[in-house]
Design an enzyme around this catalytic site. Structure first.
Site, PDB file in Angstrom:
ATOM      1  CD  GLU A 201     105.018  10.624   2.031  1.00 43.74           C
ATOM      2  OE1 GLU A 201     105.222  11.741   2.521  1.00 43.74           O
ATOM      3  OE2 GLU A 201     104.199  10.420   1.124  1.00 43.74           O
TER       4      GLU A 201
ATOM      5  CG  ASN B 115     102.594   3.754   2.697  1.00 46.18           C
ATOM      6  OD1 ASN B 115     102.399   2.827   1.912  1.00 46.18           O
ATOM      7  ND2 ASN B 115     101.997   4.931   2.563  1.00 46.18           N
TER       8      ASN B 115
ATOM      9  CG  HIS C 265     100.746   9.034  -5.165  1.00 49.85           C
ATOM     10  ND1 HIS C 265      99.371   9.054  -5.092  1.00 49.85           N
ATOM     11  CD2 HIS C 265     101.182   8.864  -3.896  1.00 49.85           C
ATOM     12  CE1 HIS C 265      99.000   8.900  -3.824  1.00 49.85           C
ATOM     13  NE2 HIS C 265     100.074   8.780  -3.080  1.00 49.85           N
TER      14      HIS C 265
ATOM     15  CD  GLU D 253      99.542   6.816  -0.043  1.00 50.87           C
ATOM     16  OE1 GLU D 253      99.699   7.904  -0.637  1.00 50.87           O
ATOM     17  OE2 GLU D 253      99.892   6.628   1.138  1.00 50.87           O
TER      18      GLU D 253
ATOM     19  CG  ASP E 242      96.908   8.762  -7.357  1.00 50.99           C
ATOM     20  OD1 ASP E 242      98.141   8.623  -7.520  1.00 50.99           O
ATOM     21  OD2 ASP E 242      96.425   9.586  -6.552  1.00 50.99           O
TER      22      ASP E 242
HETATM   23  C1  XIL Z   1      96.805  13.162   1.065  1.00 50.41           C
HETATM   24  C2  XIL Z   1      95.285  13.211   1.087  1.00 50.41           C
HETATM   25  O1  XIL Z   1      94.771  12.572  -0.061  1.00 50.41           O
HETATM   26  C3  XIL Z   1      94.840  14.638   1.143  1.00 50.41           C
HETATM   27  O2  XIL Z   1      93.421  14.687   1.252  1.00 50.41           O
HETATM   28  C4  XIL Z   1      95.501  15.319   2.330  1.00 50.41           C
HETATM   29  O3  XIL Z   1      95.132  16.651   2.397  1.00 50.41           O
HETATM   30  C5  XIL Z   1      97.001  15.203   2.233  1.00 50.41           C
HETATM   31  O4  XIL Z   1      97.331  13.860   2.168  1.00 50.41           O
HETATM   32  N1  XIL Z   1     100.996  10.343   0.369  1.00 50.41           N
HETATM   33  C6  XIL Z   1     100.308   9.875   1.462  1.00 50.41           C
HETATM   34  C7  XIL Z   1      98.923  10.303   1.699  1.00 50.41           C
HETATM   35  O5  XIL Z   1     100.819   8.993   2.175  1.00 50.41           O
HETATM   36  O6  XIL Z   1      98.613  10.362   3.068  1.00 50.41           O
HETATM   37  C8  XIL Z   1      98.612  11.612   1.026  1.00 50.41           C
HETATM   38  O7  XIL Z   1      97.218  11.844   1.144  1.00 50.41           O
HETATM   39  C9  XIL Z   1      99.044  11.598  -0.421  1.00 50.41           C
HETATM   40  C10 XIL Z   1     100.520  11.374  -0.519  1.00 50.41           C
END
Ligand code: XIL
Length: 323
Positions: free
Chosen positions: A128, A171, A207, A236, A238
């Site tokens: 990010e 990422n 996401h 990631e 979801d």
């Molecule tokens: C999130 C985790 O799921 C949480 O448990 C933590 O508190 C914060 O981070 N993008 C990412 C992940 O790259 O590392 C994040 O994960 C969600 C958003």
């Protein structure tokens, strides 16, 4: 089982938001994990503040335990993440650091990659770093402020040197939703390529929600990155669906979620050549443990493939049908 349907690793984030229900404290989840997945990623315990709690101290106990579990079960462990801006996961000592930031971050990356060399086969080296709403195009993270954009390439160079066999990913989120952000990514990648900065692949976090972006836009974004030869992971995945703040997940919404998951997986298969598909990782196992249920949203969320009793949701079958 999902992992048998795919020609690439099928992964999940372990020890989700609720640390008490981490993989080791909460063994009832293990049969489902072992049945369907062959790749793991730590949601928390391999981030900066956990692996590097003090300037001269690294903490590997928990990550090594997870790594051993993965190796025992023939699963990959993907490293997440060497550098990330999230305030609560940057170690406090680092925020106060007044020495040579480039040397310090270089040491951070070098030590961690060296420790896991041969055991962790791929890393999110930088997570990010782009920001389409900032005039610079880069997120105004503490790393950017101390070093400038060079911190990104420095991290890739250090990671490659410490573990030449690891597959190195950049990422990012919203690169499938914002053309502006995608273009920032492509510009950065093209610049890196012209100067031999070692980036092997791109992680698309994804996401997502039920509606945006369109499947066409997702495909175009995958293709733009794939055309440049990079490996692509969905890193990631979801999908929160409770935009109406209802108390139960209705059958209609569960079906919509199924179809959306199915078309996303299809988009990946359609637009990324097989040799560049390096996996799909879901950000958690059961809905109740999803990070979305721990960030103060107004209502419960159901973003994942499994119910809290480990029964598969329609979303699971959507993914299975697409694979
Ligand atoms: C999130 C985790 O799921 C949480 O448990 C933590 O508190 C914060 O981070 N993008 C990412 C992940 O790259 O590392 C994040 O994960 C969600 C958003």
């Amino acid at each position: 089982a999902l992992k048998d349907l795919a020609k690439f690793p099928i992964g999940m984030e372990v020890s989700a938001a609720n640390q008490e229900r981490s993989i080791f404290n909460y063994p009832s989840q293990l049969p489902t994990i072992e049945k369907h997945f062959n790749s793991l990623v730590a949601g928390v315990i391999m981030k900066m503040s956990f692996l590097h709690p003090n300037e001269n101290e690294f903490f590997y106990t928990d990550a090594d335990k997870l790594n051993a579990y993965a190796i025992d079960h023939n699963m990959l462990l993907h490293g997440h993440t060497l550098i990330w801006h999230w305030d609560s996961q940057i170690p406090p000592w680092m925020k106060k650091y007044t020495g040579d930031w480039s040397a310090m971050l270089n040491n951070h990356v070098t030590q961690i990659c060296t420790h896991f060399a041969g055991k962790v086969s791929s890393w999110d080296v930088v997570n990010e770093a782009l920001d389409e709403s900032d005039p610079s195009g880069f997120r105004q993270s503490i790393f950017y402020q101390r070093i400038g954009k060079k911190y990104i390439e420095n991290a890739f160079v250090a990671a490659r040197k410490a573990d030449p066999n690891a597959v190195l990913y950049y990422n990012e989120y919203n690169i499938e939703s914002s053309d502006t952000k995608l273009n920032l990514l492509l510009t950065m990648l093209d610049d890196f390529k012209s100067r031999n900065i070692p980036v092997d692949g791109v992680g698309f976090q994804m996401h997502l929600d039920l509606f945006n972006p369109s499947i066409d836009q997702i495909k175009r974004s995958f293709k733009a990155v794939a055309d440049r030869g990079y490996k692509i992971r969905i890193s990631e995945l979801d999908m929160p669906v409770n935009y109406n703040s209802t108390l139960v997940l209705s059958d209609a919404v569960a079906q919509q979620q199924k179809e959306r998951y199915k078309s996303i997986v299809k988009a990946y298969l359609d637009s990324v050549p097989e040799s560049q598909r390096t996996g799909i990782t879901f950000w958690g196992l059961v809905d109740g443990e999803s990070w979305y249920n721990f960030i103060g949203l107004p209502a419960k969320e159901w973003p994942l493939l499994f119910n809290d009793d480990y029964s598969p949701k329609p979303a699971f079958y959507g993914v299975a049908e697409a694979l």
